[in-house]
Structure formats: C-alpha cells, structure tokens
Design an enzyme around this catalytic site. Structure first.
Site: not given
Ligand code: BV8
Ligand code: ZN
Length: 295
Positions: A121, A185, A275
C-alpha cells in the site's frame, strides 16, 4: 497448547513462508488501527481522506491527514513483533517474504531484509508527482515539515497519546491550505501527493509481481496472518491462495474467531493477543533453532 505444538512442527518443516501484516502489528507502537473500536476510520470517513477524489477536491486536507500520520509514524518505534519478522527475514534456512499493508515504515526500521519486504500500500515516506507526464518519485523522505505551511501539526487534538491508543484518534485539520502551501515536484513543479495506495487505485505492480514470483516459485507451506482484519482486497486474497494450495494458516490477532481457537478450522491456528508479544514469544525461539540447525 496443541495448537502451539502443531504450529511449531509446521514451522520447522516449512520451506517457504509468507507473512501478511496489517495495522495491528503497529498498534503496540502507538499507531492507530483502521477498524474496530480503536480504529482510525471511526472518527472520520476514509472516503474523505484516502481516495484520489478526496485529494482532488481538497489536497490541503488530505496532506494535513498524511502529515499527521507521518508525524505519528516518525515518533513511533518498531516493536518486538516487527523485530521478530525482521529476524526471520535474515534466516537463510527459510524462504520468506513479508507482505505489509502498513505504510508506517516500521518493518523497514526494524531491520527487515528490504528484498523480502513488500509494502503493497506504499509508504507515508514516499511522495509522488501528480503530473501524468512526470515520473518523479521521492523515496525515504523523512523531512518534517514538508513545507512551512505544513508546519507544527501538533495543534491536532492528539488523543492517541504515546503509550497505547486508548480511544480513537481524532484528527482535525488546523488550516485551510491551498496548492501553493503544499509540496511541489522538484522536476516539474507540479503538486506532489503521498506515495500511498488509495481506495480504487491499483497496487504497485513491482511489488505484486515480486509477490507472484515468490508464490509461483513453489508451494507456500505457511502464511502468518498478523494484525489484519482481512477487509481490504487484494491483500486479503493471499490467505486463501496459500490455503487453496495446501498451505497452513497461523493468525496472530487480538480478535480470533472461536472456531479457530477451538482448533475446528483445518490447518489453521490462532494465537490471541498483542502481536508485539505473541509473535516474538512464538517465533524467536523457533527461528534460532532453525538457524542453529542450518549452520
Ligand atoms: C483496488 C493506504 C482495483 C492508505 C489503504 C467491495 C468489496 C470488496 C472490495 C472492494 C469493494 N469496494 C472496493 C473494493 C476494493 C478496495 C477494498 O478492498 N475496499 C474495502 C474497504 C472493502 N480495495 C482497493 O481499492 C484497493 N485497490 O482494489 O484496485 C484496481 C485495479 C486496477 C486498476 C484500478 C483499480 C486499494 C486498497 C488500498 C487502500 N489503502 N491504506 C492509508 O493507509 O492511509 S487500506 C488501509 O486498510 C491500510 O493500508 C490498512 O493497512 C489496510 C487494511 O487494514 P488492516 O491493516 O487490516 O487494519 P484494520 O484496522 O482493518 O485491522 C486491524 C486488525 O488488527 C484487526 O483485526 C484487529 O483485531 C487487529 N489488532 C488490533 N490490535 C492488535 C491487533 N492484532 C494484533 N495485535 C494487536 N495489538
Ligand atoms: Zn513532476
């Protein structure tokens, strides 16, 4: 304890291992997770901040959000969980890669072998030119502030604190910033953007290709699924890919499905907890053992 014994056996015999990492790995370092009770997105809508449209509509708002994220990540330290994966990345007895969804740079700062770390990402410390005719990318840019106008964001109410996030972080932009106030840039003077992958954007092909190469070079015997809710595609597709090819799954998370904890899910183990504690406790000794045996 059966789960631990089975996992240890599987780890010892595994030749090819993948780690899929999410925001939960950095929680102990004081960085907010995205979803759930302490999630970052709870306080503001991700659509407002982590999409190309949001940046097009109000680049000053989005840059203030990412500046706040940069400041928090720079103030954070890698934790023993990051360290455990970095140790495994240096172990020659195993073929191993980390796929991280995190953009905080903490795995790299923990000394992870960069050839085996895929930041799918992007990174808070990469900036990219927004001009279609310019390819300028600025890697490892840790400059703070990036421009005078982006100075001293510490006016944000920062309810995160440093030790551990007790309540959801609240980011509220302090200024109305125009393009003139934002990073430009050096090659073509166009507006620069954060080098992270926003929703709706494709992931960096170089990283995806490198991961595919690893996946295709031989069966992945084990995937460690660490601190991720598995919400985001395509990151979440790697777990099923490994399982479908006969690999085993080990989940390190504070929330684990009861069925997994009960051992009711085939070749899937669950280690509940922070973790930053579970990963080193379970991995480090195993890595030392395989290291010793391979010398
Ligand atoms: C793409 C960067 C296509 C920015 C991020 C409908 C259904 C399915 C998919 C989609 C949909 N609609 C759209 C989509 C696709 C979409 C998507 O998946 N959306 C989701 C929300 C449904 N994906 C995209 O858009 C991706 N691109 O598909 O492109 C395409 C192809 C060709 C051409 C054009 C387009 C792009 C996705 C990237 C988005 N960017 N981040 C930023 O960070 O600001 S995503 C964001 O979520 C972060 O990167 C983050 O890392 C990521 C995932 O979240 P997690 O890391 O899992 O974090 P979360 O809080 O969710 O969970 C934390 C976990 O840790 C929990 O389970 C918790 O219990 C646990 N935890 C908490 N504390 C602890 C712990 N575990 C252990 N120890 C602890 N102490
Ligand atoms: Zn440039």
């Amino acid at each position: 304890m059966l789960q631990l014994a089975e996992f240890q056996d599987c780890f010892r015999t595994s030749k090819r291992i993948v780690a899929l990492v999410g925001a939960g790995l950095s929680a102990a370092s004081g960085l907010p997770v995205f979803r759930g009770s302490q999630g970052m997105w709870k306080n503001f809508n991700m659509i407002d901040l982590a999409t190309p449209d949001a940046f097009y509509i109000d680049p000053g708002l989005v840059w203030q959000f990412y500046l706040w994220r940069r400041e928090k990540a720079l103030a954070a330290k890698p934790n023993p969980g990051h360290q455990a994966l970095a140790n495994l990345s240096k172990n020659t007895a195993k073929q191993f890669v980390t796929i991280t969804q995190n953009v905080d740079g903490l795995s790299a700062r923990a000394g992870h072998d960069p050839r085996k770390l895929h930041e799918i990402h992007g990174s808070l410390f990469t900036l990219r030119c927004t001009s279609f005719s310019c390819t300028f990318v600025d890697h490892n840019n840790f400059t703070q502030p990036l421009t005078p106008a982006l100075e001293a964001q510490n006016e944000y109410e920062d309810s995160l604190g440093t030790a551990s996030p007790s309540i959801s972080p609240s980011f509220s932009p302090t200024k109305e910033l125009g393009v003139a106030d934002l990073p430009k840039c050096p090659a073509c003077l166009s507006l620069m953007r954060p080098g992270v992958v926003w929703f709706g954007e494709s992931l960096p092909l170089r990283e995806l290709d490198a991961i595919d190469l690893f996946m295709e070079a031989g069966r992945v015997d084990l995937i460690l699924v660490i601190g991720t809710s598995g919400t985001v595609y395509p990151a979440n597709s790697y777990v099923e890919m490994v399982r479908a090819r006969g690999g085993a799954v080990a989940i390190f998370n504070t929330d684990i499905e009861p069925a997994v904890l009960d051992g009711a899910v085939e070749r899937t183990w669950g280690f509940q907890g922070d973790a930053a504690e579970t990963l080193p406790r379970i991995l480090n000794q195993l890595v030392e053992q395989v290291e010793a045996r391979s010398e």
